[in-house]
Design an enzyme around this catalytic site. Structure first.
Site, PDB file in Angstrom:
ATOM      1  CD  GLU A  35      16.756  49.980  78.230  1.00 58.29           C
ATOM      2  OE1 GLU A  35      17.475  50.109  77.222  1.00 58.29           O
ATOM      3  OE2 GLU A  35      15.698  49.331  78.257  1.00 58.29           O
ATOM      4  NE  ARG A  76      28.456  50.765  70.959  1.00 55.67           N
ATOM      5  CZ  ARG A  76      27.703  50.294  71.962  1.00 55.67           C
ATOM      6  NH1 ARG A  76      28.004  49.185  72.579  1.00 55.67           N
ATOM      7  NH2 ARG A  76      26.628  50.916  72.334  1.00 55.67           N
ATOM      8  CE  LYS A  82      22.596  45.699  78.205  1.00 56.63           C
ATOM      9  NZ  LYS A  82      21.705  46.849  78.271  1.00 56.63           N
TER      10      LYS A  82
HETATM   11  P1  ATP Z   1      24.675  46.924  75.055  1.00 55.22           P
HETATM   12  O1  ATP Z   1      23.407  46.780  74.292  1.00 55.22           O
HETATM   13  O2  ATP Z   1      25.896  46.958  74.204  1.00 55.22           O
HETATM   14  O3  ATP Z   1      24.828  45.917  76.153  1.00 55.22           O
HETATM   15  P2  ATP Z   1      23.530  49.449  75.877  1.00 55.22           P
HETATM   16  O4  ATP Z   1      24.022  50.727  75.288  1.00 55.22           O
HETATM   17  O5  ATP Z   1      22.257  48.955  75.395  1.00 55.22           O
HETATM   18  O6  ATP Z   1      24.672  48.335  75.813  1.00 55.22           O
HETATM   19  P3  ATP Z   1      22.926  50.825  78.317  1.00 55.22           P
HETATM   20  O7  ATP Z   1      22.426  50.255  79.575  1.00 55.22           O
HETATM   21  O8  ATP Z   1      22.070  51.752  77.552  1.00 55.22           O
HETATM   22  O9  ATP Z   1      23.375  49.584  77.450  1.00 55.22           O
HETATM   23  O10 ATP Z   1      24.351  51.497  78.548  1.00 55.22           O
HETATM   24  C1  ATP Z   1      24.654  52.415  79.565  1.00 55.22           C
HETATM   25  C2  ATP Z   1      25.786  53.288  79.112  1.00 55.22           C
HETATM   26  O11 ATP Z   1      26.928  52.504  78.771  1.00 55.22           O
HETATM   27  C3  ATP Z   1      25.405  54.089  77.879  1.00 55.22           C
HETATM   28  O12 ATP Z   1      25.767  55.428  78.071  1.00 55.22           O
HETATM   29  C4  ATP Z   1      26.188  53.444  76.783  1.00 55.22           C
HETATM   30  O13 ATP Z   1      26.535  54.371  75.787  1.00 55.22           O
HETATM   31  C5  ATP Z   1      27.425  52.912  77.503  1.00 55.22           C
HETATM   32  N1  ATP Z   1      28.012  51.788  76.800  1.00 55.22           N
HETATM   33  C6  ATP Z   1      27.418  50.610  76.493  1.00 55.22           C
HETATM   34  N2  ATP Z   1      28.264  49.829  75.786  1.00 55.22           N
HETATM   35  C7  ATP Z   1      29.417  50.524  75.643  1.00 55.22           C
HETATM   36  C8  ATP Z   1      30.684  50.266  75.003  1.00 55.22           C
HETATM   37  N3  ATP Z   1      30.921  49.117  74.370  1.00 55.22           N
HETATM   38  N4  ATP Z   1      31.635  51.221  75.074  1.00 55.22           N
HETATM   39  C9  ATP Z   1      31.408  52.365  75.729  1.00 55.22           C
HETATM   40  N5  ATP Z   1      30.257  52.680  76.339  1.00 55.22           N
HETATM   41  C10 ATP Z   1      29.260  51.781  76.298  1.00 55.22           C
HETATM   42 MG    MG Z   2      21.322  51.433  75.311  1.00 55.06          MG
END
Ligand code: ATP
Ligand code: MG
Length: 593
Positions: A61, A296, A306
């Protein structure tokens, strides 16, 4: 013919590679067509057999900077596509208008490219935006209503929550669940036309309010949001929910293996339900994508939320998103982490279904493993004290400078040699002289000899102090005919070798000694205040003296400062007359017990 060893994928051994191998062998996705761009079943039917054996995607996102956890997802998705003759799509999941911005889109694309991956394949750029699919998503929602699979609900958010039930109790049907199809279609069109305020109506899938999986209890799929979208402007005031949008994005893009983190496991039944409904209506091409979940990445001493990272920036605990102590990709890059080191780290941490906590030192080990054979060496004095060679004029003659040289890399002669001069005054590390040495100390103390690395053996004659008793200058003399690399080098045996920089020819530099941002392994464990775990020593700035050649280093270049560790010329502040280095990591793990 290549041997099996040659073709072994870099991601060998994780459960996803086994699934992909099985699918390739069974021809699960062999019948897919690809019309050259994402689209519905009709569009894809006009295409040829898909040249990509598999399709994966990285779907962030655009609402923030990427961090080490995203690097894991990038390496995994792009790595699997690379290893199996597939393509990985770079897709922005930009279905949430309020939080998204172009600035983040740009920084995410930069980060993926910098990590060493690209979305160009088979002569086209697989760079997509979920917002380009809003028309299809709206049509898909209409289709669900027409077929009795969705309805417009007008319960309040509180009523909906109360009627959802619990883990042990079934939910209660909405009073609007069986409203006539035509009514729902009309209301949905009104939602789109802007007649209703945010939250007054919502479109829900009609599945099963008694399902043991709460995600199947008539989940919301479209909501009203009178908000400007960073790409579609004010064209829409209804936006799809993530759980509705994501499977459709995957299907329109002909994704085969949709890989996400474990918290989406309970969403998989809805993912499948939705795509099945749309495929049976002929809207989506079969075979459909399949979702797989992995644990994760979590790293000790690191926070990846974030919201918490934003707090660190906003409250100025760090100097911005690209502060070298931040776990963001821009921060890691400025810290001196290389794309190769991050890839190595992501591969080594493996991909499993059970949650894993990776030790921070694995990150540093990957960096050392990458840089050890690549980084040029340099002598730098981080905590300088001056040393005067009192017999210089007798040995060499007044005004002489003595040329010295050292390999750029001790094991790679082909990288060439560095040249620098020994002069009558040099900088040495303060810890390399002691007036009264403890037992076992082999460096400089009155009467003792040590070797100046790549130079001469010197004999220490004492020191000078200021009025307060601080040592201002160490005094020593050259032992003639002992220069490194000459036949006389071994004529005098010494136990201590010390690094140095010429006082007249070395350059002064700002060196930022970074350390872990948190002093506790689990800074936000159990919901406690992570700010209390901040390491007060995470950044120390010193004025150091560097080998003359380092003045010409280009920003972003990594070096091994002999005996100190790996350092990088700062991407932002180094250059144009300023010499600024960041410590990436020490040579050894100073945190290991
Ligand atoms: P966050 O809120 O932890 O910053 P998010 O999942 O909200 O991360 P997205 O932009 O949706 O952020 O993430 C893009 C991709 O990265 C998704 O497929 C998500 O599953 C993956 N991702 C995010 N954090 C991790 C992590 N700690 N380990 C592995 N994959 C991750
Ligand atoms: Mg997400």
């Amino acid at each position: 013919m290549s041997t099996p060893k040659d073709t072994a994928p870099a991601q060998a051994g994780n459960f996803l590679t086994n699934i992909i191998e099985r699918d390739l062998e069974a021809g699960t996705y062999a019948s897919r067509r690809w019309a050259g761009s994402p689209g519905d079943a009709t569009h894809q039917a006009t295409g040829q057999a898909d040249p990509a054996k598999i399709r994966t995607r990285f779907p962030p996102e655009p609402n923030g900077y990427l961090h080490i956890g995203h690097a894991k997802s990038i390496c995994l998705n792009f790595g699997l596509a690379r290893d199996f003759g597939g393509v990985c799509h770079m897709r922005f999941d930009d279905t949430n208008p309020e939080k998204e911005e172009q600035e983040y889109v740009d920084s995410i694309l930069d980060a993926v490219k910098w990590l060493g991956f690209g979305w160009e394949a088979n002569d086209s750029a697989h760079l997509y935006f979920a917002s380009d699919y809003f028309d299809f998503m709206y049509r898909a929602a209409q289709y669900l209503i027409e077929k009795g699979h969705a309805y417009v609900d007008q319960q309040s958010a509180e009523e909906m929550r109360a009627n959802r039930g619990t883990l042990t109790e079934a939910g209660t049907n909405s009073p609007w669940r069986n409203r006539p199809t035509e009514d729902s279609l009309r209301l949905f069109a009104e939602m789109r036309s802007g007649r209703h305020p945010d939250g007054s109506l919502i479109l829900r899938a009609k599945i099963d309010m008694a399902s043991p999986n709460i995600n199947l209890r008539d989940p919301a799929i479209y909501r009203i949001r009178h908000a400007e979208h960073h790409r579609t402007g004010d064209k829409w005031c209804v936006y799809p929910m993530y759980t509705f949008a994501h499977p459709i994005e995957d299907a329109l893009e002909q994704i085969t293996h949709s890989i996400c983190t474990l918290e989406f496991e309970d969403q998989r039944p809805f993912y499948d339900w939705l795509l099945e409904r749309l495929a049976e209506g002929g809207l989506l091409a079969k075979p459909l994508p399949h979702q797989y979940e992995f644990a994760r990445l979590n790293v000790t001493y690191v926070i990846t939320s974030k919201r918490k990272l934003k707090q660190l920036v906003d409250d100025k605990h760090v100097d911005g998103w690209d502060d070298p102590r931040m776990p963001t990709i821009v921060g890691l890059r400025r810290r001196g982490y290389t794309p190769e080191a991050l890839q190595l780290f992501c591969e080594r941490t493996g991909t499993t279904k059970s949650s894993s906590l990776i030790d921070y030192s694995s990150l540093e080990i990957a960096l050392r493993d990458d840089l050890d054979s690549k980084a040029a060496r340099a002598m730098v004095v981080l905590d300088p004290v001056k040393l005067k060679l009192s017999n210089w004029d007798e040995v060499f003659g007044t005004g002489h400078v003595e040329p010295c040289s050292a390999p750029v890399h001790p094991h790679h002669e082909e990288m060439g040699r560095r040249q620098f001069n020994l002069t009558p005054e040099i900088w040495i590390e303060r810890e390399d002289f002691m007036e009264v040495p403890p037992k076992g100390y082999h460096r400089l103390y009155p009467g003792n000899m040590s070797r100046l690395k790549y130079g001469y053996v010197i004999k220490c004659n004492g020191c000078e102090k200021d009025a307060a008793g601080n040592i201002t200058t160490v005094l020593a003399e050259i032992v003639p005919d002992t220069k490194s690399g000459t036949p006389g080098a071994d004529s005098v045996k010494v136990k201590g070798v010390i690094t140095w920089v010429s006082a007249s020819e070395g350059a002064s530099a700002e060196v930022r000694l970074y350390d872990r941002l948190f002093s506790e392994a689990h800074p936000d464990a159990g919901g406690r205040d992570f700010l209390e775990a901040l390491n007060p020593q995470s950044k120390q700035v010193v004025t150091a003296y560097v080998e003359p050649g380092l003045a010409a280093a280009t920003a972003g270049t990594s070096f091994q400062f002999e005996r100190h560790g790996y350092f990088v010329a700062d991407l932002k502040d180094h250059g144009a007359g300023r010499i600024v280095f960041n410590r990436t990591t020490t040579l050894k793990d100073s945190w290991a017990k």
